[in-house]
Design an enzyme around this catalytic site. Structure first.
Site, mmCIF file in Angstrom:
data_model
loop_
_atom_site.group_PDB
_atom_site.id
_atom_site.type_symbol
_atom_site.label_atom_id
_atom_site.label_comp_id
_atom_site.label_asym_id
_atom_site.label_seq_id
_atom_site.Cartn_x
_atom_site.Cartn_y
_atom_site.Cartn_z
ATOM 1 N N ASP A 29 0.872 -1.185 0.000
ATOM 2 C CA ASP A 29 0.000 0.000 0.000
ATOM 3 C C ASP A 29 0.905 1.231 0.000
ATOM 4 O OD1 ASP A 29 -2.777 1.195 0.420
ATOM 5 O OD2 ASP A 29 -1.607 2.101 2.047
ATOM 6 N N LEU A 30 0.705 2.134 -0.994
ATOM 7 C CA LEU A 30 1.558 3.312 -1.115
ATOM 8 C C LEU A 30 1.243 4.319 -0.010
ATOM 9 C CD1 LEU A 30 1.457 3.943 -4.992
ATOM 10 C CD2 LEU A 30 3.195 2.742 -3.656
ATOM 11 N N ASP A 53 -4.219 2.683 -4.774
ATOM 12 C CA ASP A 53 -2.762 2.706 -4.602
ATOM 13 C C ASP A 53 -2.255 1.420 -3.961
ATOM 14 O OD1 ASP A 53 -3.890 3.017 -2.153
ATOM 15 O OD2 ASP A 53 -2.699 4.760 -1.552
#
Length: 750
Positions: A632-633, A675
């Site tokens: 997960d960004l 993302d």
């Protein structure tokens, strides 16, 4: 004749008396008495020479010829002896001519009789009956025994000793048989090779042994024994008779061969498959040659397996042939290698005899290659056996050779129909399979269809290189990730013009060196079994002007496994498979479009779900670890809010590009949405997963979009150490990702 002789003698005696008494003047009156004496002794024989000469001498003495009496006695004696000798010869010649004329008449009649007989055994059995009318002698016909070197009686005249059924092979019969020429003994008592038929049969004086030939091979002996010598004309007549018998045997052999071939042709050409063809051919040939059992055998990779059985075969024999005779064992492999038939009448003593066949009591064995038209390499053979000793005649060998050519022609037709049926079935099945399963089905069909193949691999062009997509006989998982360039595979083919035309090529030497030189990594040599490969058939599969795939077919035992028939089958296979691969690629592209994230080019969440299940099943089957990363960004929302969605899209594309660069061969990347990203890592344990996560974290952390940096939170989980199924694995990795996010650390493992 005697009456004429007495008349001549009376005239000569009368003239002699007239001259001696003076009634008639003759220059040499004693000459007329000599004529009278010679005429009488020529008719009456030697026993009358002395009485007649004595009487003539006494007559001359009484008539006053005492002065020259001794000279006259000598003259009368010599002339009478010469006349008696000449007369005896004339009488013998006359008798011989009379016997010869009778014999010739008999033989002419006999030839008419046996020309009406339709089998060899009938001809041999009829010979004594035909010849026993000539003279008081023995007539017998002999054939060699299957073992022991002797001869057994086939037929004999009524006068032949009935207790004699077998004779040794070192007598006159054996000599005539071995030398294939007539042997005549004018006096059997003077020859040590004479073998009396029985203790009471010592009266024959002469013996004539006449070999009987069939297709140039001695198959028996006509033996004649008579109480008096045979004259030259009689011997010649009997020899011509035997030659006539041999010509008729040739005719019968050729006629029976043609009849067999016609029947065999009708039987095998109506067969629908190899098993049916084999059963019909075996049954017909086995009955004609009076054998116990047989099988039609085909080379199947490194084994010889039976396609059909006939007759009396022991259970262990059937089991061996069904399982297949391993490469190089027994005599059958040698027959396939040389293409020459084997006729053994003492199988148990053969050095390479199979223990199973020896234990079942096989005595005589026939192995005959069945060559397909135009093929140099033999891949089929007919095998027959019997549990009794048996001699194989030359006519039988020639008949079998011709029969096997008929079977070979029929086999070619069945094989062509079978190949077409196989390709049609492949076309249908591939449409219903997934791409990976379709590749496996194509390769499996190729190995089964191309003669000589027992293993293989299929490499498919993807993303600028050829990569392994299916193997048979090799470790596919160990070869995953190995990629070959177009130039490397052209070098492996070793024929640029052939490559351009999509032609197959055969290589049977220096395979290891050639493979390593053309791009196979050294550490993959064991998975590719390079040291074991003895022959390779390489086929570029082209569609239009593009090589879609490369097919490698291998034999691990025989350097000469592939031949012209292999090339023919491969060329028949290539166009169909090229079309299938083209359709498969088009279908894959459609499926990939449905499974690909348009923005980043990575696979999407649907693709992830499918791939995780497949990879997990493969890891479970082959017992290797598999890890999962969920990412997960961090910082992405700020970029999206401050710089706009366009910069946000560029950020996601940059992350995807960075992940691809850091990806290990065999790993797969996915965009879940938003993302969030994921990676599936086959063959990676927890340490490998941590190493991959560290690489991804550092690479993403180095990215800068519009002056703003990105980060990432990663959760990792490993099968089978931490989770046993896809749901548990995903749950654990997702949970750890949230832990890392809440702790604001790149990676969480607890």
């Amino acid at each position: 004749m005697r009456k004429s002789a007495w008349m001549i003698a009376a005239v000569g005696l009368g003239l002699h008396l007239l001259a001696q008494t003076g009634a008639l003047r003759l220059a040499f009156p004693e000459a007329w008495l000599m004529i009278a004496l010679a005429t009488l002794t020529s008719v009456l024989g030697y026993r009358w020479v002395v009485p007649l000469v004595a009487g003539a001498s006494l007559l001359d003495a009484l008539l006053g010829a005492r002065r020259f009496l001794l000279e006259l006695v000598a003259l009368y004696g010599i002339s009478s002896l010469l006349a008696a000798w000449f007369g005896a010869r004339l009488r013998r010649a006359y008798a011989e001519r009379k016997r010869s004329s009778r014999l010739i008449s008999l033989l002419v009649r006999g030839q008419k009789e046996f020309y009406g007989l339709s089998t060899r055994s009938a001809v041999l059995e009829a010979l004594p009956t035909i010849l026993e009318e000539y003279g008081q002698g023995h007539v017998s016909v002999w054939e060699p025994e299957a073992e022991g070197g002797g001869f057994r009686r086939v037929a004999a005249s009524r006068s032949f000793p009935q207790d004699c059924h077998v004779i040794a092979g070192d007598g006159i019969v054996g000599q005539a048989f071995g030398e294939k020429r007539p042997v005549y003994l004018s006096d059997v008592r003077s020859n040590p090779r004479y073998l009396p038929a029985s203790a009471s049969g010592s009266w024959p004086l002469c013996e004539l042994a006449l070999p009987l030939l069939e297709q140039g091979e001695a198959i028996g002996v006509l033996n004649l024994e008579y109480p008096e010598p045979l004259g030259q004309e009689s011997r010649q007549a009997l020899m011509h008779f035997a030659q006539g018998v041999s010509r008729h045997l040739d005719h019968l052999s050729e006629r029976s061969t043609l009849a067999l071939l016609a029947e065999l042709n009708r039987a095998v050409y109506s067969a629908q498959d190899l098993a049916g063809l084999g059963e019909r051919a075996l049954a017909l040939l086995g009955q004609v040659f009076e054998l116990d059992g047989g099988s039609l055998v085909q080379q199947d990779g490194s084994r010889l397996r039976a396609l059909a059985f006939w007759g009396d075969l022991a259970p262990q024999e059937r089991a061996l042939l069904e399982e297949g005779i391993p490469f190089g064992q027994g005599l059958a492999w040698e027959v396939l290698r040389t293409g020459q038939p084997l006729f053994s009448d003492h199988y148990a003593s053969e050095a390479r005899a199979l223990p199973v066949l020896k234990a079942s009591g096989v005595q005589a064995l026939l192995l005959h290659p069945v060559a397909l038209p135009g093929a140099q390499r033999v891949r089929f053979l007919l095998g027959f056996q019997t549990r009794r000793r048996r001699r194989w005649r030359q006519s039988e060998k020639e008949m079998l050779a011709r029969a096997c050519r008929v079977v070979g022609l029929a086999l070619e037709g069945v094989l062509e129909r079978q190949r077409i049926k196989t390709l049609l079935s492949l076309q249908q099945s591939v449409l219903e399979l997934s791409p990976e399963a379709a590749y496996g089905q194509i390769l499996q069909t190729a190995v089964a269809m191309v003669p000589g193949a027992e293993a293989g691999s299929l490499l498919v062009w993807k993303d600028g290189a050829f990569e392994f997509r299916a193997t048979q006989g090799y470790d596919l998982e160990g070869l995953r990730g190995v990629r070959f360039s177009l130039e490397q595979q052209r070098a492996w083919h070793d024929d640029p013009a052939g490559w351009q035309r999509g032609l197959p090529r055969i290589r049977s030497s220096a395979l290891t060196e050639a493979s390593l030189e053309t791009g196979l990594p050294e550490d993959k040599k064991e998975q590719a079994r390079l040291e074991e490969i003895k022959a390779n058939l390489h086929l570029p599969i082209r569609y239009a002007e593009e090589v879609l795939a490369l097919l490698n077919l291998d034999n691990l035992h025989d350097p000469s496994a592939f031949d012209h028939d292999s090339l023919h089958a491969a060329q028949l296979f290539a166009p169909v498979v090229a079309t299938l691969l083209h359709d498969l690629r088009y279908r894959q592209r459609l499926e990939e479009a449905a499974l690909t994230d348009v923005l980043t080019g990575l696979s999407n969440r649907r693709a992830f779900d499918l791939r995780l299940a497949e990879e997990l099943e493969r890891a479970r089957r082959y017992a290797y670890p598999l890890s999962l990363l969920v990412m997960d960004l961090s910082g992405f929302k700020a970029i999206n809010d401050r710089l706009g969605h366009k910069q946000g899209d560029q950020a996601l594309q940059a992350v995807a590009s960075t992940l691809k660069k850091q990806r290990r061969n065999g790993d797969s990347l996915y965009r879940w949405g938003g993302d969030e990203f994921a990676a599936i890592l086959p063959h990676a344990d927890l340490e490998g997963a941590i190493a991959a996560a560290t690489r991804y974290h550092r690479a993403i952390g180095a990215l800068e979009i519009g002056g703003m940096r990105l980060g990432v939170n990663i959760g990792a989980a490993c099968f089978p150490k931490e989770a046993q199924d896809a749901e548990a694995l995903l749950h654990l990795a997702d949970e750890r990702m949230y832990q890392a996010k809440s702790r604001k650390v790149p990676l969480a493992m607890d």
